[in-house]
Design an enzyme around this catalytic site. Structure first.
Site, PDB file in Angstrom:
ATOM      1  N   GLU A   1       0.854  -1.196   0.000  1.00 18.31           N
ATOM      2  CA  GLU A   1       0.000   0.000   0.000  1.00 18.31           C
ATOM      3  C   GLU A   1       0.888   1.244   0.000  1.00 18.31           C
ATOM      4  O   GLU A   1       1.763   1.380   0.863  1.00 18.31           O
ATOM      5  CB  GLU A   1      -0.915   0.016   1.214  1.00 18.31           C
ATOM      6  CG  GLU A   1      -1.689   1.305   1.437  1.00 18.31           C
ATOM      7  CD  GLU A   1      -2.494   1.763   0.219  1.00 18.31           C
ATOM      8  OE1 GLU A   1      -2.347   2.930  -0.178  1.00 18.31           O
ATOM      9  OE2 GLU A   1      -3.262   0.939  -0.328  1.00 18.31           O
TER      10      GLU A   1
ATOM     11  N   HIS B   1     -43.593  -3.550  14.044  1.00 15.32           N
ATOM     12  CA  HIS B   1     -44.312  -2.275  14.055  1.00 15.32           C
ATOM     13  C   HIS B   1     -43.995  -1.540  15.345  1.00 15.32           C
ATOM     14  O   HIS B   1     -43.952  -2.158  16.414  1.00 15.32           O
ATOM     15  CB  HIS B   1     -45.820  -2.526  13.975  1.00 15.32           C
ATOM     16  CG  HIS B   1     -46.643  -1.275  14.118  1.00 15.32           C
ATOM     17  ND1 HIS B   1     -46.830  -0.393  13.073  1.00 15.32           N
ATOM     18  CD2 HIS B   1     -47.303  -0.775  15.190  1.00 15.32           C
ATOM     19  CE1 HIS B   1     -47.585   0.605  13.499  1.00 15.32           C
ATOM     20  NE2 HIS B   1     -47.887   0.403  14.773  1.00 15.32           N
TER      21      HIS B   1
ATOM     22  N   GLY C   1     -17.341  10.628 -12.737  1.00  6.43           N
ATOM     23  CA  GLY C   1     -16.944   9.233 -12.866  1.00  6.43           C
ATOM     24  C   GLY C   1     -15.499   9.016 -12.486  1.00  6.43           C
ATOM     25  O   GLY C   1     -14.776   9.941 -12.114  1.00  6.43           O
TER      26      GLY C   1
ATOM     27  N   ALA D   1     -23.696   9.358  -7.512  1.00  4.08           N
ATOM     28  CA  ALA D   1     -23.714   9.336  -6.050  1.00  4.08           C
ATOM     29  C   ALA D   1     -22.744  10.349  -5.445  1.00  4.08           C
ATOM     30  O   ALA D   1     -23.087  11.087  -4.517  1.00  4.08           O
ATOM     31  CB  ALA D   1     -23.401   7.933  -5.548  1.00  4.08           C
TER      32      ALA D   1
END
Length: 473
Positions: free
Chosen positions: A35, A452, A278, A190
Site C-alpha cells: 500500500e 411495528h 466518474g 452518487a
C-alpha cells in the site's frame, strides 16, 4: 517458502485488497500487502467513511434547523467548518488504524510503497517494491491480486482539470479551505449528489450540471424524478442535458459556461467547482503492459473469478470496472481468494444482487433491475409502491418524504428490483438484498412479519401493493 516469497501478494490496501488479504490468511496462505499511502484506501480515507461523517453533520444541522417542528428550541444555530472537517478526518484516521491492526492480527506482511511487475507466469510473479523513502526490493507471489482502485475522471479540454484551489475533486471537497457560498457540481451520480446535498444543507447556493437527461441516471426513473423535485425544493438548481463548455478562473470566482439541452449557452459564476464525472482505474505504472495483462477502457479485464489474461494474476474492485462500490470490491476479494485457493462452492458475483446507496437528503438506495430495465429485458412485471407518508414511524420521525418501490416477475413472483428514496433507506435496502440472495418471491415477503412501528413495514406494503393486497393506502 523463501524470504520475500508469498502465496499471495495483494497490491492495494483498500476494501478489496485488505479483505482479500485477511481471507487468504484465514485459508492458511502466506500474504503480503503493498500500500503506497493509507490502509483502507480511498474508501476509508477519502471516500465512503469521511463523506458519511460530513453528511451526518448535515443531517443533524438540518434537524436543528427544524427544531420547532419537534417542540424544541434551537436558536442561532451555526457550524464550525474546521471542526466539521476535523471530525471527519479523525474518523477516517481511526478506521485506517483499525485496518493496520487487522493486518497485524492476521499476520499479513505490509509493505509501504508502490509495486511494479518485473515478470509474471511460470508459477510466480516478481514485483519490485519501491518504498516511500526511495529504497527498493523484490518480492515474489504465487498469486498476485491487483486492487489499485480508481481515481476521478477529468475533462481538461473543458477546463475541468482539478487544481486543488478553485476546481475540486471529492478529496478537496472533503477538506475545504473555506466554505463556498456558491458551488457548482459537475456530475449527478452518487458522489456529486452527496457533496451537493452536504453543501446545500449547510447553506451554500448549489448548482448541479448533468449531461444526461436526468440526475442519478443509474437509478429508477421515478426515484430520479422524485429526488430532483426534493433537491430543487431545498434550493438546488439543476441543469440536465447540459455540458460544460468552458471555465474561467479569477482570484475571486470561477465562471462556468454551459450548453443547455436546447443549445443555449448560459454562464454560472461560483466560488468553487466540484468535478464528479466518474472514475477511471489505476492501471498505470504497475507494469501491466510488460507482463501482458489486458486493459480495456481504462479497466483491467477479468473473468467471473477475477482472473486476468495472465496466469496467476488477478484483479478486483474499482480497477476492474463498475459498479464502483466498496462492498463489491470486498466480495470480489473473497471470491478471488477462495477460487485461487481451490475452495469448493465458490460462486461468481451476481451484480444484480449488489445494493447501491446514496447518502444525500433524502437518501436513495436500490438493488436489481429498474422498472424500465425489467421491461426492456422482456419481463412481464408487477410494480408496487408505498409512500413514507402512509407509514406511522416515518410520520413520527418527521420524515414523511419518500417511497419504496418493488418490481416482481408476474409469472414467477421473483423479486427483480427494489428502489427506495427517503429517510434511512440505505439501511432498509439490505432486507431486499437478503431477499435477492435467497431468490425470494412475493410469497416469502408476504409471509415475513415486519415489526411495528418501523420504516421496514413499507417494504412489506410495497410488495403487497404489487399484487393488489396493500393495507394502508
Amino acid at each position: 517458502m523463501g524470504e520475500n516469497t508469498y502465496d499471495v501478494v495483494v497490491i492495494g490496501g483498500g476494501p478489496g485488497g485488505y479483505v482479500a488479504a485477511i481471507r487468504a490468511r484465514q485459508l492458511g496462505l502466506s500474504v503480503a500487502l503493498v500500500e503506497k499511502e493509507h490502509l483502507g484506501g480511498v474508501c476509508l480515507n477519502w471516500g465512503c467513511i469521511p463523506t458519511k461523517a460530513l453528511l451526518r453533520t448535515a443531517e443533524i444541522y438540518t434537524a436543528m434547523s427544524h427544531a420547532a417542528a419537534y417542540g424544541l428550541k434551537a436558536d442561532n444555530i451555526g457550524f464550525d467548518l474546521d471542526a466539521v472537517v476535523k471530525r471527519s478526518r479523525k474518523i477516517a484516521g481511526q478506521l485506517s488504524s483499525g485496518v493496520r491492526y487487522l493486518m497485524k492480527k492476521n499476520d499479513v506482511t505490509v509493505y509501504n510503497g508502490t509495486a511494479r511487475f518485473v515478470s509474471a507466469g511460470d508459477g510466480a510473479a516478481v514485483l519490485h517494491i519501491t518504498d516511500n523513502e526511495g529504497g527498493g526490493e523484490e518480492i515474489r507471489g504465487t498469486h498476485t491480486i491487483i486492487a489499485t482502485g480508481a481515481r476521478a475522471r477529468t475533462v481538461p479540454q473543458a477546463g475541468l482539470a482539478p487544481d486543488g484551489d478553485k476546481v475540486w475533486t471529492a478529496k478537496e471537497a472533503m477538506v475545504p479551505d473555506q466554505f463556498p457560498d456558491r458551488l457548482l457540481v459537475v456530475g449527478s451520480g452518487a458522489i456529486g449528489i452527496e457533496f451537493a446535498s452536504f453543501y446545500n444543507a449547510l447553506g451554500a447556493e448549489v448548482t448541479v450540471v448533468e449531461r444526461l437527461d436526468r440526475i442519478l441516471p443509474v437509478e429508477d426513473e421515478e426515484v430520479s424524478a422524485f429526488a430532483r423535485k426534493s433537491f430543487e425544493g431545498r434550493g438546488m438548481r439543476i441543469h440536465t442535458g447540459a455540458n460544460v463548455t468552458g471555465l474561467e478562473k479569477s482570484d475571486a470566482a470561477v465562471t462556468v459556461s454551459l450548453q443547455t439541452k436546447d443549445g443555449d449557452t448560459v454562464t454560472e459564476t461560483v466560488d468553487r467547482v466540484i468535478v464528479a464525472i466518474g472514475i477511471i482505474g489505476n492501471t498505470e505504472d504497475i507494469g501491466l503492459e510488460d507482463i501482458g495483462v489486458e486493459v480495456a477502457n481504462g479497466h483491467i479485464v477479468v473473468d467471473p473469478y477475477l482472473r486476468t489474461s495472465v496466469e496467476g494474476v488477478y484483479a478486483i474492485g474499482d480497477v476492474v470496472g463498475p459498479p464502483w462500490l466498496a462492498h463489491k470490491a470486498s466480495h470480489e476479494g473473497i471470491i478471488c481468494v477462495e477460487a485461487l485457493a481451490g475452495e469448493e462452492e465458490v460462486h461468481a458475483l451476481d451484480v444484480s444482487a449488489i445494493p447501491g446507496c446514496t447518502y444525500c437528503q433524502p437518501q436513495i438506495a436500490s438493488i436489481g433491475l429498474t422498472e424500465a430495465k425489467a421491461r426492456e429485458e422482456g419481463y412481464d412485471i408487477k410494480v408496487g409502491k408505498f409512500p413514507f407518508q402512509g407509514n406511522g414511524k416515518a410520520i413520527a420521525l418527521g420524515e414523511p418524504e419518500g417511497f419504496v418501490k418493488t418490481i416482481f416477475d408476474s409469472v414467477t413472483g421473483e423479486l427483480l428490483g427494489a428502489h427506495l428514496v427517503g429517510a434511512e433507506v440505505t439501511e432498509l435496502i439490505q432486507g431486499f438484498g437478503i431477499a435477492k440472495t435467497l431468490e425470494a418471491t412475493e410469497q416469502e415477503l408476504f409471509h415475513t412479519v415486519f415489526p411495528h412501528p418501523t420504516l421496514s413495514e413499507m417494504m412489506h406494503e410495497s410488495a403487497l401493493d404489487a399484487f393488489d393486497r396493500v393495507i394502508h393506502t
